[in-house]
Design a protein around this motif. Structure first.
Motif, PDB file in Angstrom:
ATOM      1  N   ARG A  16      -6.109  -6.831   1.853  1.00  0.00           N
ATOM      2  CA  ARG A  16      -4.724  -7.260   2.095  1.00  0.00           C
ATOM      3  C   ARG A  16      -3.749  -6.125   1.769  1.00  0.00           C
ATOM      4  O   ARG A  16      -2.792  -5.898   2.514  1.00  0.00           O
ATOM      5  N   ILE A  17      -3.994  -5.418   0.682  1.00  0.00           N
ATOM      6  CA  ILE A  17      -3.144  -4.271   0.341  1.00  0.00           C
ATOM      7  C   ILE A  17      -3.190  -3.250   1.468  1.00  0.00           C
ATOM      8  O   ILE A  17      -2.149  -2.766   1.930  1.00  0.00           O
ATOM      9  N   LYS A  18      -4.380  -2.935   1.927  1.00  0.00           N
ATOM     10  CA  LYS A  18      -4.548  -1.948   3.001  1.00  0.00           C
ATOM     11  C   LYS A  18      -3.850  -2.412   4.281  1.00  0.00           C
ATOM     12  O   LYS A  18      -3.185  -1.617   4.954  1.00  0.00           O
ATOM     13  N   ARG A  21      -0.082  -2.127   3.783  1.00  0.00           N
ATOM     14  CA  ARG A  21       0.249  -0.695   3.689  1.00  0.00           C
ATOM     15  C   ARG A  21       0.253  -0.047   5.068  1.00  0.00           C
ATOM     16  O   ARG A  21       1.156   0.716   5.416  1.00  0.00           O
ATOM     17  N   LYS A  22      -0.737  -0.367   5.888  1.00  0.00           N
ATOM     18  CA  LYS A  22      -0.821   0.230   7.222  1.00  0.00           C
ATOM     19  C   LYS A  22       0.300  -0.270   8.132  1.00  0.00           C
ATOM     20  O   LYS A  22       0.830   0.509   8.922  1.00  0.00           O
ATOM     21  N   VAL A  23       0.662  -1.542   8.027  1.00  0.00           N
ATOM     22  CA  VAL A  23       1.786  -2.071   8.809  1.00  0.00           C
ATOM     23  C   VAL A  23       3.065  -1.315   8.456  1.00  0.00           C
ATOM     24  O   VAL A  23       3.881  -1.004   9.330  1.00  0.00           O
ATOM     25  N   LEU A  24       3.220  -1.000   7.171  1.00  0.00           N
ATOM     26  CA  LEU A  24       4.406  -0.268   6.713  1.00  0.00           C
ATOM     27  C   LEU A  24       4.294   1.240   6.944  1.00  0.00           C
ATOM     28  O   LEU A  24       5.232   1.977   6.634  1.00  0.00           O
ATOM     29  N   GLU A  25       3.154   1.661   7.470  1.00  0.00           N
ATOM     30  CA  GLU A  25       2.883   3.081   7.726  1.00  0.00           C
ATOM     31  C   GLU A  25       3.029   3.930   6.462  1.00  0.00           C
ATOM     32  O   GLU A  25       3.582   5.025   6.481  1.00  0.00           O
ATOM     33  N   LEU A  26       2.510   3.395   5.363  1.00  0.00           N
ATOM     34  CA  LEU A  26       2.492   4.116   4.088  1.00  0.00           C
ATOM     35  C   LEU A  26       1.119   4.735   3.878  1.00  0.00           C
ATOM     36  O   LEU A  26       0.102   4.095   4.163  1.00  0.00           O
ATOM     37  N   SER A  27       1.082   5.929   3.362  1.00  0.00           N
ATOM     38  CA  SER A  27      -0.191   6.520   2.958  1.00  0.00           C
ATOM     39  C   SER A  27      -0.577   5.931   1.603  1.00  0.00           C
ATOM     40  O   SER A  27       0.258   5.360   0.897  1.00  0.00           O
ATOM     41  N   GLN A  28      -1.839   6.092   1.242  1.00  0.00           N
ATOM     42  CA  GLN A  28      -2.260   5.671  -0.090  1.00  0.00           C
ATOM     43  C   GLN A  28      -1.475   6.429  -1.149  1.00  0.00           C
ATOM     44  O   GLN A  28      -1.090   5.851  -2.167  1.00  0.00           O
ATOM     45  N   GLU A  29      -1.226   7.691  -0.882  1.00  0.00           N
ATOM     46  CA  GLU A  29      -0.494   8.513  -1.836  1.00  0.00           C
ATOM     47  C   GLU A  29       0.935   8.009  -2.044  1.00  0.00           C
ATOM     48  O   GLU A  29       1.400   7.908  -3.174  1.00  0.00           O
ATOM     49  N   SER A  30       1.621   7.665  -0.959  1.00  0.00           N
ATOM     50  CA  SER A  30       2.995   7.186  -1.115  1.00  0.00           C
ATOM     51  C   SER A  30       3.043   5.814  -1.768  1.00  0.00           C
ATOM     52  O   SER A  30       3.934   5.530  -2.573  1.00  0.00           O
ATOM     53  N   ARG A  59       2.896  -4.609  -9.414  1.00  0.00           N
ATOM     54  CA  ARG A  59       3.555  -3.340  -9.088  1.00  0.00           C
ATOM     55  C   ARG A  59       3.223  -2.894  -7.666  1.00  0.00           C
ATOM     56  O   ARG A  59       4.093  -2.404  -6.941  1.00  0.00           O
ATOM     57  N   ILE A  60       1.973  -3.066  -7.271  1.00  0.00           N
ATOM     58  CA  ILE A  60       1.564  -2.688  -5.918  1.00  0.00           C
ATOM     59  C   ILE A  60       2.268  -3.570  -4.884  1.00  0.00           C
ATOM     60  O   ILE A  60       2.782  -3.078  -3.874  1.00  0.00           O
ATOM     61  N   ILE A  61       2.309  -4.868  -5.142  1.00  0.00           N
ATOM     62  CA  ILE A  61       2.967  -5.796  -4.213  1.00  0.00           C
ATOM     63  C   ILE A  61       4.452  -5.461  -4.098  1.00  0.00           C
ATOM     64  O   ILE A  61       5.005  -5.436  -2.989  1.00  0.00           O
ATOM     65  N   LYS A  62       5.102  -5.168  -5.217  1.00  0.00           N
ATOM     66  CA  LYS A  62       6.514  -4.772  -5.172  1.00  0.00           C
ATOM     67  C   LYS A  62       6.688  -3.473  -4.398  1.00  0.00           C
ATOM     68  O   LYS A  62       7.637  -3.320  -3.632  1.00  0.00           O
ATOM     69  N   ALA A  63       5.772  -2.532  -4.580  1.00  0.00           N
ATOM     70  CA  ALA A  63       5.838  -1.254  -3.859  1.00  0.00           C
ATOM     71  C   ALA A  63       5.657  -1.464  -2.360  1.00  0.00           C
ATOM     72  O   ALA A  63       6.174  -0.687  -1.551  1.00  0.00           O
ATOM     73  N   LEU A  64       4.939  -2.511  -1.977  1.00  0.00           N
ATOM     74  CA  LEU A  64       4.763  -2.854  -0.565  1.00  0.00           C
ATOM     75  C   LEU A  64       5.975  -3.607  -0.021  1.00  0.00           C
ATOM     76  O   LEU A  64       6.039  -3.912   1.175  1.00  0.00           O
ATOM     77  N   ASP A  65       6.915  -3.923  -0.899  1.00  0.00           N
ATOM     78  CA  ASP A  65       8.162  -4.588  -0.529  1.00  0.00           C
ATOM     79  C   ASP A  65       7.934  -5.951   0.120  1.00  0.00           C
ATOM     80  O   ASP A  65       8.570  -6.299   1.118  1.00  0.00           O
ATOM     81  N   VAL A  66       6.974  -6.696  -0.443  1.00  0.00           N
ATOM     82  CA  VAL A  66       6.742  -8.075  -0.024  1.00  0.00           C
ATOM     83  C   VAL A  66       6.748  -8.946  -1.277  1.00  0.00           C
ATOM     84  O   VAL A  66       6.543  -8.457  -2.382  1.00  0.00           O
ATOM     85  N   SER A  67       6.982 -10.222  -1.088  1.00  0.00           N
ATOM     86  CA  SER A  67       6.920 -11.136  -2.221  1.00  0.00           C
ATOM     87  C   SER A  67       5.456 -11.463  -2.522  1.00  0.00           C
ATOM     88  O   SER A  67       4.577 -11.260  -1.672  1.00  0.00           O
ATOM     89  N   ILE A  68       5.223 -11.987  -3.690  1.00  0.00           N
ATOM     90  CA  ILE A  68       3.862 -12.393  -4.057  1.00  0.00           C
ATOM     91  C   ILE A  68       3.388 -13.478  -3.098  1.00  0.00           C
ATOM     92  O   ILE A  68       2.240 -13.464  -2.643  1.00  0.00           O
ATOM     93  N   ALA A  69       4.288 -14.412  -2.757  1.00  0.00           N
ATOM     94  CA  ALA A  69       3.931 -15.481  -1.817  1.00  0.00           C
ATOM     95  C   ALA A  69       3.548 -14.907  -0.456  1.00  0.00           C
ATOM     96  O   ALA A  69       2.546 -15.326   0.140  1.00  0.00           O
ATOM     97  N   GLU A  70       4.325 -13.936   0.040  1.00  0.00           N
ATOM     98  CA  GLU A  70       4.003 -13.300   1.321  1.00  0.00           C
ATOM     99  C   GLU A  70       2.656 -12.594   1.258  1.00  0.00           C
ATOM    100  O   GLU A  70       1.869 -12.651   2.201  1.00  0.00           O
ATOM    101  N   PHE A  71       2.424 -11.895   0.147  1.00  0.00           N
ATOM    102  CA  PHE A  71       1.176 -11.153   0.005  1.00  0.00           C
ATOM    103  C   PHE A  71      -0.029 -12.082   0.119  1.00  0.00           C
ATOM    104  O   PHE A  71      -0.994 -11.784   0.818  1.00  0.00           O
TER     105      PHE A  71
END
Length: 79
Positions: A16-18, A21-30, A59-71
């Motif tokens: 789910r994180i991956k 992250r890919k939808v947001l076009e974020l690298s693992q590093e970012s 922290r990861i969910i917040k960095a993905l800019d989604v709510s816990i419920a959305e995640f």
């Protein structure tokens, strides 16, 4: 204790994180930088090799800019 049917919860969370992250076009590093964790940690979590703590997951969910419920609003978590 109870067994979750199907995929291991660590794999579900990692996938789910991956996915997000890919939808947001974020690298693992970012993502790691935004979540203030090491990049290799993100890799391990995404591959289900790390038992992520609740605090780090938040922290990861917040960095993905989604709510816990959305995640957790994913078909994998509804089984």
């Amino acid at each position: 204790m109870f067994d979750l049917p199907g995929m291991d919860i660590k794999l579900k969370i990692g996938q789910r994180i991956k996915e997000v992250r890919k939808v947001l076009e974020l690298s693992q590093e970012s993502l790691a930088y935004k979540a203030e964790v090491d990049r290799t940690y993100v890799t391990d979590v995404e591959n289900g090799r790390r038992n992520v703590s609740i605090e780090i997951l938040e922290r990861i969910i917040k960095a993905l800019d989604v709510s816990i419920a959305e995640f957790f609003n994913s078909k994998e978590f509804k089984k």
